[in-house]
Write a protein that holds these residues in place. Structure first.
Motif, PDB file in Angstrom:
ATOM      1  N   ARG A 185       0.820  -1.206   0.000  1.00  0.00           N
ATOM      2  CA  ARG A 185       0.000   0.000   0.000  1.00  0.00           C
ATOM      3  C   ARG A 185       0.851   1.250   0.000  1.00  0.00           C
ATOM      4  N   LEU A 186       0.284   2.319  -0.499  1.00  0.00           N
ATOM      5  CA  LEU A 186       0.885   3.641  -0.302  1.00  0.00           C
ATOM      6  C   LEU A 186      -0.121   4.442   0.515  1.00  0.00           C
ATOM      7  N   ASP A 187       0.391   5.242   1.456  1.00  0.00           N
ATOM      8  CA  ASP A 187      -0.500   6.082   2.261  1.00  0.00           C
ATOM      9  C   ASP A 187      -1.264   7.038   1.355  1.00  0.00           C
TER      10      ASP A 187
ATOM     11  N   THR B 135       0.920   9.705   0.041  1.00  0.00           N
ATOM     12  CA  THR B 135       2.104   9.296  -0.727  1.00  0.00           C
ATOM     13  C   THR B 135       1.698   9.116  -2.186  1.00  0.00           C
TER      14      THR B 135
ATOM     15  N   TYR C 197      12.019   5.329  -2.387  1.00  0.00           N
ATOM     16  CA  TYR C 197      11.149   6.427  -1.981  1.00  0.00           C
ATOM     17  C   TYR C 197      11.940   7.724  -2.026  1.00  0.00           C
TER      18      TYR C 197
ATOM     19  N   HIS D  43       3.661   2.420   7.388  1.00  0.00           N
ATOM     20  CA  HIS D  43       4.183   3.801   7.394  1.00  0.00           C
ATOM     21  C   HIS D  43       5.703   3.831   7.593  1.00  0.00           C
ATOM     22  N   GLN D  44       6.389   2.875   6.987  1.00  0.00           N
ATOM     23  CA  GLN D  44       7.793   2.664   7.349  1.00  0.00           C
ATOM     24  C   GLN D  44       8.681   3.894   7.136  1.00  0.00           C
ATOM     25  N   VAL D  45       8.551   4.532   5.977  1.00  0.00           N
ATOM     26  CA  VAL D  45       9.464   5.650   5.694  1.00  0.00           C
ATOM     27  C   VAL D  45       9.219   6.787   6.684  1.00  0.00           C
ATOM     28  N   ARG D  46       7.953   7.107   6.886  1.00  0.00           N
ATOM     29  CA  ARG D  46       7.636   8.211   7.803  1.00  0.00           C
ATOM     30  C   ARG D  46       8.131   7.890   9.219  1.00  0.00           C
TER      31      ARG D  46
ATOM     32  N   LEU E 291       6.133  12.454   0.180  1.00  0.00           N
ATOM     33  CA  LEU E 291       6.737  11.148  -0.091  1.00  0.00           C
ATOM     34  C   LEU E 291       6.247  10.637  -1.447  1.00  0.00           C
TER      35      LEU E 291
END
Ligand code: URA
Length: 236
Positions: A100-102, A105, A132, A185-188, A201
């Motif tokens: 998924r993408l938020d 994002t 990303y 939400h890994q990157v955030r 993002l």
């Protein structure tokens, strides 16, 4: 699966409507021979008004997801299915997003109705790198690349540390982050763990497959060459 069900599942109409299409002789095989609702015929051999079934069996597509859309079928706001032909929302098996993408994002989102392909892409064994591009609220402090590469970073409420990730600095507040896993939400959360905040993002690439010039909100079906490219750059 009986043809009437298969064709209704593709969103061509309700079972009743599709049954009427059979009665009208609109469903044929590749040679134009009329088919019947109870027949069982390979997906690729079926024609509706002379045209092959749309989409073909085992559909995989890439979507340039804009911000503001949710990877869900039910959200009251805008959803990714709004960007696809309306029939696709009615398909069974459903065309699902691969990961998924938020909502906030943008970027490359893969979707497929092919369960095996989906598992192959998301499987940790595939190690598919996802790139990303993050725009940050504060200047990078300098130690982020080492922290992310270390393989020891623990995010709140996680039981295992994150796999090593690669940070490439593009500017004081801009960087590419390459991950081989996909936690919530890994990157955030990773940037929050090093005292920063992600303002924007975007995901331009998964494996060897890039958005290139596909405009935001547009999609295209993936062919065999695209899928080969997708898996080409797997991290060993
Ligand atoms: N990491 C995030 O924080 N958000 C996404 O949409 C994808 C990865």
């Amino acid at each position: 699966m009986k043809l009437v069900k298969l064709i209704a599942n593709l969103g061509y109409g309700s079972r009743k409507e599709v049954a009427a299409m059979f009665r009208d002789g609109r469903i044929t095989d590749a040679e134009g021979e009329v088919l019947y609702a109870d027949d069982r015929v390979e997906h690729d051999a079926i024609r509706v008004d002379g045209a092959p079934l749309d989409p073909p069996a085992g559909l995989a597509l890439m979507l340039h997801k804009p911000t503001g859309y949710t990877c869900s079928t039910k959200d009251p706001g805008r959803v990714i299915y709004d960007l696809l032909p309306s029939r696709y929302r009615l398909r069974s098996p459903l065309l699902s997003p691969v990961g998924r993408l938020d909502r906030d994002t943008s970027g490359l989102l893969l979707m497929t109705d092919d369960g095996q392909l989906l598992h192959r892409i998301v499987s940790p064994k595939s190690h598919l790198p996802k790139v990303y591009e993050a725009t940050l609220a504060s200047d990078l402090r300098g130690d982020e690349a080492a922290v992310f590469a270390g393989g020891t970073l623990m995010l709140e409420s996680e039981k295992t540390p994150l796999a090593p990730a690669t940070l490439e600095v593009l500017g004081p507040r801009r960087a590419w982050l390459t991950l081989t896993e996909g936690r919530y939400h890994q990157v955030r959360r990773m940037f929050a763990a090093v005292g920063n905040h992600v303002e924007a993002l975007h995901r331009p690439r998964i494996g060897g497959l890039a958005l290139d010039d596909l405009p935001a909100g547009q999609w295209r079906a993936l062919g065999a060459a695209d899928l080969q490219r997708l898996f080409e750059s797997a991290v060993p």
